[in-house]
Scaffold this active site. Structure first.
Site, short mmCIF file in Angstrom:
data_model
loop_
_atom_site.label_atom_id
_atom_site.label_comp_id
_atom_site.label_asym_id
_atom_site.label_seq_id
_atom_site.Cartn_x
_atom_site.Cartn_y
_atom_site.Cartn_z
N ARG A 27 0.81 -1.22 0.00
CA ARG A 27 0.00 0.00 0.00
C ARG A 27 0.84 1.27 0.00
O ARG A 27 0.34 2.37 -0.16
CB ARG A 27 -0.92 0.02 1.23
CG ARG A 27 -1.89 -1.12 1.27
CD ARG A 27 -2.76 -1.01 2.48
NE ARG A 27 -3.66 0.13 2.38
CZ ARG A 27 -4.86 0.08 1.84
NH1 ARG A 27 -5.32 -1.05 1.37
NH2 ARG A 27 -5.61 1.14 1.77
N TRP A 74 2.77 6.04 2.00
CA TRP A 74 2.93 6.51 0.62
C TRP A 74 2.73 8.02 0.72
O TRP A 74 1.64 8.49 1.02
CB TRP A 74 1.88 5.87 -0.28
CG TRP A 74 2.08 6.19 -1.73
CD1 TRP A 74 2.90 5.53 -2.61
CD2 TRP A 74 1.44 7.22 -2.49
NE1 TRP A 74 2.82 6.11 -3.85
CE2 TRP A 74 1.93 7.14 -3.82
CE3 TRP A 74 0.51 8.22 -2.17
CZ2 TRP A 74 1.52 8.01 -4.82
CZ3 TRP A 74 0.10 9.08 -3.18
CH2 TRP A 74 0.61 8.97 -4.49
N GLU A 507 -2.38 -1.71 -22.00
CA GLU A 507 -2.07 -2.45 -20.77
C GLU A 507 -0.62 -2.96 -20.80
O GLU A 507 0.08 -2.90 -19.78
CB GLU A 507 -3.07 -3.61 -20.60
CG GLU A 507 -2.86 -4.50 -19.40
CD GLU A 507 -2.92 -3.79 -18.05
OE1 GLU A 507 -3.30 -2.61 -17.98
OE2 GLU A 507 -2.54 -4.43 -17.05
N LYS A 511 2.14 -1.92 -17.97
CA LYS A 511 2.94 -2.89 -17.20
C LYS A 511 4.42 -2.57 -17.36
O LYS A 511 5.19 -2.58 -16.40
CB LYS A 511 2.70 -4.34 -17.65
CG LYS A 511 1.36 -4.94 -17.33
CD LYS A 511 1.12 -5.24 -15.87
CE LYS A 511 0.51 -4.10 -15.12
NZ LYS A 511 -0.92 -3.98 -15.10
N GLU A 514 5.33 0.67 -15.44
CA GLU A 514 5.23 0.53 -13.98
C GLU A 514 6.42 -0.19 -13.37
O GLU A 514 6.92 0.21 -12.34
CB GLU A 514 3.98 -0.30 -13.63
CG GLU A 514 2.70 0.45 -13.60
CD GLU A 514 1.57 -0.41 -13.07
OE1 GLU A 514 1.29 -1.46 -13.67
OE2 GLU A 514 0.97 -0.04 -12.06
C1 AGP Z 1 -2.14 -1.48 -12.36
O1 AGP Z 1 -1.01 -2.22 -12.60
C2 AGP Z 1 -1.95 -0.35 -11.47
N1 AGP Z 1 -1.30 -0.66 -10.27
C3 AGP Z 1 -3.09 0.63 -11.37
O2 AGP Z 1 -3.24 1.23 -12.62
C4 AGP Z 1 -4.47 0.09 -10.91
O3 AGP Z 1 -5.01 -0.75 -11.87
C5 AGP Z 1 -5.41 1.28 -10.63
O4 AGP Z 1 -4.86 2.07 -9.62
C6 AGP Z 1 -6.80 0.84 -10.27
O5 AGP Z 1 -6.81 0.06 -9.13
P1 AGP Z 1 -8.13 -0.69 -8.67
O6 AGP Z 1 -8.41 -1.73 -9.69
O7 AGP Z 1 -7.79 -1.27 -7.34
O8 AGP Z 1 -9.22 0.32 -8.62
#
Ligand code: AGP
Length: 635
Positions: A27, A74, A507, A511, A514
């Site tokens: 988190r 965070w 997507e 990936k 990220e």
């Molecule tokens: C995806 O790899 C990310 N970590 C991020 O984009 C994520 O999908 C987005 O924050 C939405 O999260 P959620 O599905 O928990 O709402």
């Protein structure tokens, strides 16, 4: 977005808090800290960096006591350093508080506190202001009334009850002045074995144990100790002791909440034999995809059964338009969903960035059905979009993984993903589960409209083949690893796809960004010639998602255009695609042949593996990438 763990019980608090923080580290991982009530003092250890640094600190300087709070951060307000790490204290250093969320009016509150003579601020955080505010209200109440009431009238027990009630009242009074979001836990040096929690907009769950109780941002932090959980609602305040707890509203009204059983165990949140959670979750996809459709297909009627939508067939028949909203990976799933629902059900469908949708006036018809898609069910923007949609009177459904999350609870109904806990910050298995669920929705709505039984049964057969086909793709992991090694020195990457696989290009690029930190962009293949082609050069490979489908030959044209400009090409293809791409693509990844509408469930898997192996090759921290957090509970 920040993780909180609190404990009151008979065991030593510090190891329980540290263990819980390790499970919540996804988190946020900028800094961490704990505060343990030891006699009439609060012992705090906190530092910038990860839980491992905090654990070293605690082992060098142990903190004893059977109640305490903890936090993994965070950063939102104030840079990443020891001072800004939570817990934060009130002016007298008696109250220690951890917070997840944003106090939007903290500057105004701070000014007011300073005007009242409180200048003892040690950090730049909004959280410290809240700690000071609660402390000033509590101290004011104690000074005004005294802890003993009338001389000679109070026993130590009533004295302690008075202090607890005053602290809870001070929390309520302070939170009434707060604009913003919070999930908080706090302890007071003079009130051992007692903690207070509250939430608004940030998740907080109460874990109910035997002679011990817990607070946490998410149940994974406490599931090793108890599987009985109460999911707190916005504006709940909870007073927690060893053998009891009391939930009330900000106005003091008593709250009644059901105890839920947590569905998963500690085994489900272990990495097991895998080097990273992300890899484990990629490899779990045959099962998670199966679980997303389990019990939801009817062969007789060639359709899907989704009882959780809480809608009658007549109501579903009356839907005239669909809006799919979410963020990041969930938004990409929504984009595939748009193609799916329009193709299968011929229903106008639109995708809205949750962060935009919530603030703009999208014209919606009366019979528009809104789906909020979210793995965590806690994403602030998606939750905001859901609330805005409900405020406007639209029926709003959730597609969530996290059972009892805020989005799941505030929706009119929905479909759970049943993907199991997803810990890796980069979403993988939740994405393929979302795709399966959107296919089920398309199938259900389609069979009420123009989709024939034969077409419906072809979709069902394609869905049922997916788990086995994903297993085939996973066998390519070593081949993909070798390809990734070849491209470890590139300056960035472009991703292209058409139709159902255009969102997969987005997507794949997400990936890659990220977890490798490489520049990456996804585009519809045909957009190449409208500008992007200017970027093509030998150190910027293009990844084409080009299964052998109705747009395959068009994709081939685009690969030719890249090839002509000396851009390296990596192609993901199926069927006869490999033959045609030979000589054009530098590397070819062959996946099983699959029905076009469900092809994204397969084409995304090599892209997840590609990003993963490249990130490992580059030495990146795959499960905890730079600057990211799993669940974004701030705007
Ligand atoms: C995806 O790899 C990310 N970590 C991020 O984009 C994520 O999908 C987005 O924050 C939405 O999260 P959620 O599905 O928990 O709402």
């Amino acid at each position: 977005m920040c993780g909180i763990v609190g404990y009151v019980g008979r065991s030593e608090a510090a190891p329980i808090l540290l263990d819980g923080l390790r499970r919540l580290e996804y988190r946020g991982y900028d800094s961490a800290g704990i505060a343990v009530v030891d006699g009439d003092r609060v012992e705090t250890r906190k530092c910038a960096g990860r839980i491992v640094s905090l654990a070293k600190l605690v082992s060098a300087q142990p903190a004893a006591g059977s109640s305490g709070i903890s936090h993994t951060r965070w950063a939102t307000h104030g840079k990443v350093n020891d001072e800004n790490a939570h817990p934060h204290f009130d002016a007298r250093g008696k109250i220690a508080l951890v917070h997840n969320g944003v106090i939007e009016n903290y500057q105004a509150l701070k000014k007011q506190l300073i005007q009242n003579g409180d200048t003892n601020f040690r950090s730049d955080t909004d959280t410290e202001v809240l700690a000071h505010l609660i402390g000033s209200i509590y101290d004011g109440a104690v000074a005004a009334i005294g802890d003993r009431g009338q001389p000679g009238s109070a026993t130590p027990a009533t004295t302690s009850q008075n202090s607890k009630a005053r602290l809870v009242n001070a929390v309520r009074a302070a939170l009434k002045q707060v604009i913003g979001t919070y999930g908080i836990a706090l302890v007071h040096a003079d009130i051992p074995d007692f903690m207070v929690g509250a939430r608004r907009g940030s998740p907080l769950v109460l874990g109910v144990g035997k002679e011990e109780n817990f607070l946490a941002s998410d149940v994974s932090a406490i599931v090793a100790h108890t599987r009985d959980a109460i999911y707190l609602n916005d504006f709940d305040v909870v007073a927690v002791e060893r053998d009891k707890f009391e939930i009330s509203s900000l106005d003091g009204a008593a709250g009644h909440h059901a105890v839920s059983k947590v569905e998963f165990s500690t085994e489900d949140i272990k990495k097991g034999e895998y080097a990273h959670y992300m890899l484990k979750e990629i490899f779990e996809q045959p099962d998670s995809v199966r679980d997303a459709m389990r019990g939801r297909l009817t062969y007789e009627e060639c359709t899907a059964k989704l009882g959780g939508l809480n809608m009658t067939p007549a109501e579903l028949r009356d839907v005239s338009r669909i809006v799919l909203t979410g963020c990041g990976t969930a938004l990409h799933a929504a984009m595939v969903g748009e193609y799916l629902i329009e193709q299968l059900a011929n229903l106008p469908t639109e995708v809205e960035f949750a962060s935009e949708f919530r603030h703009r006036n999208t014209p919606l018809t009366r019979d528009t059905l809104v789906f909020a898609i979210s793995q965590s069910g806690e994403t602030a923007d998606t939750l905001g979009a859901l609330r805005e949609s409900r405020r406007k009177g639209h029926r709003t459904l959730g597609i969530c993984n996290n059972v009892a999350s805020t989005i799941a609870r505030e929706s009119d109904g929905g479909v759970y993903m049943h993907a199991g806990p997803e810990i890796g910050v980069a979403a993988t298995k939740s994405f393929t589960s979302q795709l399966v669920i959107l296919t089920l929705i398309g199938l259900l709505l389609g069979r009420m409209r123009n989709l024939s039984a034969a077409q419906g049964s072809r979709i069902i057969a394609a869905l049922e083949a997916l788990p086995g086909q994903i297993e085939e793709v996973l066998k390519l992991s070593n081949q993909i690893k070798e390809i990734a090694k070849k491209y470890a020195d590139v300056s960035g990457m472009l991703f292209f796809g058409r139709q159902f696989n255009f969102p997969i290009a987005l997507e794949g690029a997400l990936k890659m960004k990220e977890i490798t930190y490489l520049f990456a962009e996804g585009h519809p293949s045909a957009e190449l010639k409208h500008g992007i082609i200017a970027l093509v050069r030998p150190d910027l490979p293009s990844v084409f998602i080009a299964p052998d489908d109705t747009v395959f030959s068009k994709n081939v044209n685009n690969t030719e255009q890249v090839k002509a400009r000396k851009g390296p090409i990596i192609a993901i293809t199926s069927g006869n695609g490999a033959k045609q791409l030979k000589g054009l693509a530098n590397d070819i990844i062959e996946i099983p042949a699959v029905l076009e509408p469900v092809s994204p469930v397969l084409t995304v898997v090599p892209l997840q593996l590609f990003a993963y192996h490249l990130a490992v090759e580059l030495g990146r921290d795959v499960d905890k990438p730079r600057n990211l957090a799993k669940s974004v509970t701030v705007e």
